[in-house]
Write a protein that holds these residues in place. Structure first.
Motif, mmCIF file in Angstrom:
data_model
loop_
_atom_site.group_PDB
_atom_site.id
_atom_site.type_symbol
_atom_site.label_atom_id
_atom_site.label_comp_id
_atom_site.label_asym_id
_atom_site.label_seq_id
_atom_site.Cartn_x
_atom_site.Cartn_y
_atom_site.Cartn_z
ATOM 1 N N GLU A 6 0.752 -1.126 0.012
ATOM 2 C CA GLU A 6 -0.158 -0.001 -0.007
ATOM 3 C C GLU A 6 0.907 1.131 -0.007
ATOM 4 O OE1 GLU A 6 -3.409 0.106 -0.236
ATOM 5 O OE2 GLU A 6 -3.300 -2.010 -0.583
ATOM 6 N N SER A 7 2.184 1.092 0.195
ATOM 7 C CA SER A 7 3.000 2.490 0.031
ATOM 8 C C SER A 7 3.494 2.766 -1.244
ATOM 9 C CB SER A 7 4.223 2.154 1.048
ATOM 10 O OG SER A 7 3.889 1.643 2.321
ATOM 11 N N THR A 8 3.711 3.955 -1.297
ATOM 12 C CA THR A 8 4.291 4.646 -2.507
ATOM 13 C C THR A 8 5.577 5.651 -2.210
ATOM 14 O OG1 THR A 8 2.806 6.222 -2.302
ATOM 15 C CG2 THR A 8 2.204 4.491 -3.617
ATOM 16 N N GLY A 9 6.525 5.768 -3.207
ATOM 17 C CA GLY A 9 7.655 6.980 -2.995
ATOM 18 C C GLY A 9 8.483 6.349 -2.041
ATOM 19 N N HIS A 10 8.824 7.285 -1.181
ATOM 20 C CA HIS A 10 9.874 7.131 -0.168
ATOM 21 C C HIS A 10 9.166 6.121 0.922
ATOM 22 C CE1 HIS A 10 12.689 9.789 -1.873
ATOM 23 N NE2 HIS A 10 12.052 10.947 -1.523
ATOM 24 N N GLU A 11 8.051 6.112 1.076
ATOM 25 C CA GLU A 11 7.560 5.267 2.339
ATOM 26 C C GLU A 11 7.748 3.858 1.962
ATOM 27 O OE1 GLU A 11 3.821 6.183 4.194
ATOM 28 O OE2 GLU A 11 4.422 7.914 5.097
ATOM 29 N N ARG A 12 7.508 3.636 0.515
ATOM 30 C CA ARG A 12 7.638 2.202 -0.101
ATOM 31 C C ARG A 12 9.291 1.789 0.105
ATOM 32 N NH1 ARG A 12 4.245 -0.714 -3.359
ATOM 33 N NH2 ARG A 12 5.145 -2.539 -4.698
ATOM 34 N N GLU A 13 10.176 2.632 -0.251
ATOM 35 C CA GLU A 13 11.491 2.318 0.093
ATOM 36 C C GLU A 13 11.624 1.719 1.539
ATOM 37 O OE1 GLU A 13 14.020 5.261 -0.892
ATOM 38 O OE2 GLU A 13 13.289 5.477 -3.146
ATOM 39 N N ARG A 14 11.026 2.625 2.346
ATOM 40 C CA ARG A 14 11.501 2.314 3.666
ATOM 41 C C ARG A 14 10.602 0.853 4.046
ATOM 42 N NH1 ARG A 14 9.305 6.686 7.585
ATOM 43 N NH2 ARG A 14 10.068 5.456 8.964
ATOM 44 N N ALA A 15 9.414 0.674 3.573
ATOM 45 C CA ALA A 15 8.747 -0.453 3.834
ATOM 46 C C ALA A 15 9.396 -1.576 3.349
ATOM 47 C CB ALA A 15 7.181 -0.317 3.233
ATOM 48 N N SER A 16 10.272 -1.471 2.037
ATOM 49 C CA SER A 16 10.847 -2.488 1.593
ATOM 50 C C SER A 16 12.161 -3.028 2.302
ATOM 51 C CB SER A 16 11.614 -1.975 0.027
ATOM 52 O OG SER A 16 10.567 -1.618 -0.747
ATOM 53 N N VAL A 17 12.867 -1.898 3.024
ATOM 54 C CA VAL A 17 13.780 -2.302 3.911
ATOM 55 C C VAL A 17 13.457 -3.164 4.968
ATOM 56 C CG1 VAL A 17 15.414 -1.217 5.627
ATOM 57 C CG2 VAL A 17 15.158 -0.352 3.206
ATOM 58 N N ILE A 18 12.218 -2.635 5.701
ATOM 59 C CA ILE A 18 11.540 -3.440 6.656
ATOM 60 C C ILE A 18 11.209 -5.169 6.581
ATOM 61 C CG2 ILE A 18 9.843 -3.353 8.267
ATOM 62 C CD1 ILE A 18 9.681 -0.363 8.203
ATOM 63 N N LEU A 19 10.598 -4.963 5.170
ATOM 64 C CA LEU A 19 10.135 -6.327 4.762
ATOM 65 C C LEU A 19 11.377 -6.923 4.431
ATOM 66 C CD1 LEU A 19 7.985 -8.178 3.858
ATOM 67 C CD2 LEU A 19 7.964 -7.145 1.473
ATOM 68 N N ALA A 20 12.325 -6.694 3.959
ATOM 69 C CA ALA A 20 13.548 -7.420 3.640
ATOM 70 C C ALA A 20 14.161 -7.829 5.015
ATOM 71 C CB ALA A 20 14.603 -6.591 2.973
ATOM 72 N N ARG A 21 14.162 -7.086 6.034
ATOM 73 C CA ARG A 21 15.001 -7.409 7.048
ATOM 74 C C ARG A 21 13.887 -8.349 7.942
ATOM 75 N NH1 ARG A 21 17.994 -1.954 8.995
ATOM 76 N NH2 ARG A 21 20.169 -2.603 8.081
ATOM 77 N N SER A 22 12.679 -8.135 7.946
ATOM 78 C CA SER A 22 11.893 -9.248 8.326
ATOM 79 C C SER A 22 12.148 -10.592 7.848
ATOM 80 C CB SER A 22 10.256 -8.907 8.197
ATOM 81 O OG SER A 22 10.082 -7.627 9.036
ATOM 82 N N TYR A 23 12.115 -10.745 6.511
ATOM 83 C CA TYR A 23 12.412 -11.925 6.087
ATOM 84 C C TYR A 23 13.921 -12.413 6.223
ATOM 85 C CZ TYR A 23 8.307 -12.546 3.188
ATOM 86 O OH TYR A 23 6.899 -12.878 2.762
ATOM 87 N N VAL A 24 14.771 -11.594 6.560
ATOM 88 C CA VAL A 24 16.064 -11.790 6.956
ATOM 89 C C VAL A 24 16.376 -12.667 8.197
ATOM 90 C CG1 VAL A 24 18.472 -10.928 7.695
ATOM 91 C CG2 VAL A 24 17.699 -10.213 5.644
ATOM 92 N N LEU A 25 15.458 -12.096 9.307
ATOM 93 C CA LEU A 25 15.066 -12.941 10.520
ATOM 94 C C LEU A 25 14.320 -14.029 10.379
ATOM 95 C CD1 LEU A 25 13.932 -9.562 12.553
ATOM 96 C CD2 LEU A 25 16.074 -10.900 12.661
ATOM 97 N N ALA A 26 13.471 -14.139 9.411
ATOM 98 C CA ALA A 26 13.096 -15.447 9.054
ATOM 99 C C ALA A 26 13.945 -16.549 8.695
ATOM 100 C CB ALA A 26 11.769 -15.458 7.978
ATOM 101 N N ALA A 27 14.719 -16.068 7.715
ATOM 102 C CA ALA A 27 15.738 -17.016 6.969
ATOM 103 C C ALA A 27 16.794 -17.458 8.305
ATOM 104 C CB ALA A 27 16.343 -16.371 5.765
ATOM 105 N N GLU A 28 17.316 -16.337 8.857
ATOM 106 C CA GLU A 28 18.230 -16.989 10.092
ATOM 107 C C GLU A 28 17.564 -17.810 11.027
ATOM 108 O OE1 GLU A 28 21.190 -15.819 10.727
ATOM 109 O OE2 GLU A 28 21.472 -13.584 10.010
ATOM 110 N N LEU A 29 16.233 -17.662 11.519
ATOM 111 C CA LEU A 29 15.794 -18.586 12.278
ATOM 112 C C LEU A 29 15.519 -19.760 11.565
ATOM 113 C CD1 LEU A 29 14.266 -19.397 15.136
ATOM 114 C CD2 LEU A 29 12.050 -18.484 13.836
ATOM 115 N N ALA A 30 15.191 -20.112 10.333
ATOM 116 C CA ALA A 30 15.274 -21.241 9.468
ATOM 117 C C ALA A 30 16.214 -21.813 9.388
ATOM 118 C CB ALA A 30 14.318 -21.000 8.116
#
Length: 428
Positions: free
Chosen positions: A180-204
């Motif tokens: 649902e984000s656009t512009g700079h907020e979408r960039e920030r949301a992408s970083v958060i999403l990436a790091r959330s999946y990094v945590l998921a990968a680390e745990l797995a």
């Protein structure tokens, strides 16, 4: 009479079930009465199982028999007057064999796959939801940042059960917010999403879960969408680890060195990320027995840390001189030269490392080094340090296997059996 499927199909089915159950080849071999090398040949399709041994594997790994056998349709002559196949006795025999296999499992004190999977598996919620995230609405970025920070704190403190419970909703919220984000907020949301999946990968990865592949791939996709080099490097690192774990060390080294080469070493955070990429590449090269590349990459990582006055806080790992030394221990152990790591292990101060997860990981490398040197007391001492730093870390499949090896080593070490029972390596 059921017909056993081709050896290659059987092997693939057994390997998949074993990995899902978080059992090593040594552990499943102990359950069904085979050596680890025999289990390896079976899983690769180079050794064919007799019917009764196949049933033992099916019982130990909770595999439905129709996944391992095919039953031809009975002819009219083979069917009795009430429509049942006349080989009903064979079905009774199968049930008896399975019961016997489970009895053997219990007698030897080794948990079945269902028992292993049902207890202390922090990645289980992630596996359930990764491919079908729960529905979630977008949330304000500030709240998402706070939730991600909380999940990161759980990881760094080695609270893996809490992290496993938190990740599904975090991933769902982050994904919905990103969409649902656009512009700079979408960039920030992408970083958060990436790091959330990094945590998921680390745990797995810690739980030897196949979900690591998917989580790492999604982390890198989201990181590249952000356009920021630091999360790209963090995601590349976990993806490379999944590649190495699958036996493709050269590809992991190529990915890591390519990503490291693209980073600007003049900036503090990108320089720190570059260090972690080089360290992971060094260990990956070592697992592929490429000594020259592994040691060269270690030296390059050490030079990188010397350029920075202070460590830069990365998301899940450190980029410090102590971390370089810890990797040096792991590299020499993987290369089969653990004696070259002893001096390194004795000079470092693991207590100075920033988080319980990193300290426990350092003691794990020390335990593996001493185990390779056949020093049981030193191995046990290192494992006890792991437990002290992070009780949930010692329950990882790899560490349970190391504890079991120590328990059944020719030279007895006092206290190991109680430790193995307390940490889940054997039933309490």
């Amino acid at each position: 009479m059921a017909v056993i499927r081709p050896a290659q199909e059987i092997g693939a089915e057994l390997r998949g079930a074993r990995c899902r159950a978080r059992l090593t080849q040594t552990q499943i071999g102990g359950i069904v009465g085979y050596s680890a090398s025999a289990v390896s040949r079976i899983e690769s399709g180079h050794m064919r199982l007799e019917y009764d041994r196949l049933l033992a594997f099916a019982a130990a790994l909770d595999i439905p028999l129709d996944r391992l056998t095919s039953t031809p349709a009975p002819s009219p002559a083979q069917v009795d007057t009430v429509g049942r196949p006349s080989d009903e006795e064979d079905a009774v025999r199968r049930r008896n064999l399975i019961t016997g296999a489970l009895a053997v499992t219990a007698a030897f004190g080794v948990p079945t796959a269902s028992a292993v999977s049902a207890t202390r598996d922090p990645a289980a919620p992630l596996e359930d939801y990764l491919f079908r995230l729960p529905s979630a609405a977008p949330v304000p970025l500030a709240r998402l940042v706070q939730e991600t920070a909380s999940a990161r704190a759980d990881f760094r403190a080695a609270r893996y059960s809490a992290l496993g419970r938190a990740l599904p909703s975090l991933l769902a919220s982050a994904s919905a917010t990103w969409k649902e984000s656009t512009g700079h907020e979408r960039e920030r949301a992408s970083v958060i999403l990436a790091r959330s999946y990094v945590l998921a990968a680390e745990l797995a990865l810690k739980q030897h879960s196949d979900a690591a592949w998917a989580a790492a791939d999604r982390a890198l996709t989201a990181a590249r969408a952000s356009g920021h080099p630091v999360p790209v490097g963090e995601a590349s690192r976990v993806l490379a680890i999944t590649m190495r774990r699958s036996g493709n060390s050269p590809s992991a080294v190529r990915l890591l060195t390519r990503e490291a080469g693209d980073l600007d070493t003049g900036q503090e955070q990108t320089g720190a990320v570059r260090t972690t990429l080089l360290l992971t590449a060094a260990y990956s090269a070592a697992t592929g027995k490429d000594r020259t590349t592994a040691l060269d990459l270690l030296d390059a990582a050490e030079e990188e840390t010397a350029r920075r006055a202070a460590p830069s806080g990365l998301f899940t790992v450190d980029a410090t001189r102590t971390q370089v030394d810890v990797y040096r221990i792991g590299v020499h152990t993987a290369l089969g030269t653990p004696d070259e790591a002893v001096e390194v292990a004795r000079r470092i101060n693991i207590d100075t490392m920033a988080t319980p997860e990193r300290r426990a990981r350092a003691w794990t490398d020390a335990a593996r080094m001493w185990h390779s040197l056949r020093d049981g007391p030193q191995t046990f001492a290192a494992l006890r340090h792991v437990e002290k730093e992070a009780p949930q870390e010692i329950r990882r499949p790899a560490l349970r296997a190391l504890t079991t090896d120590l328990l059944y080593a020719p030279a007895r070490v006092p206290g190991v059996r109680e430790f193995a029972a307390r940490t889940g390596a054997i039933p309490a």
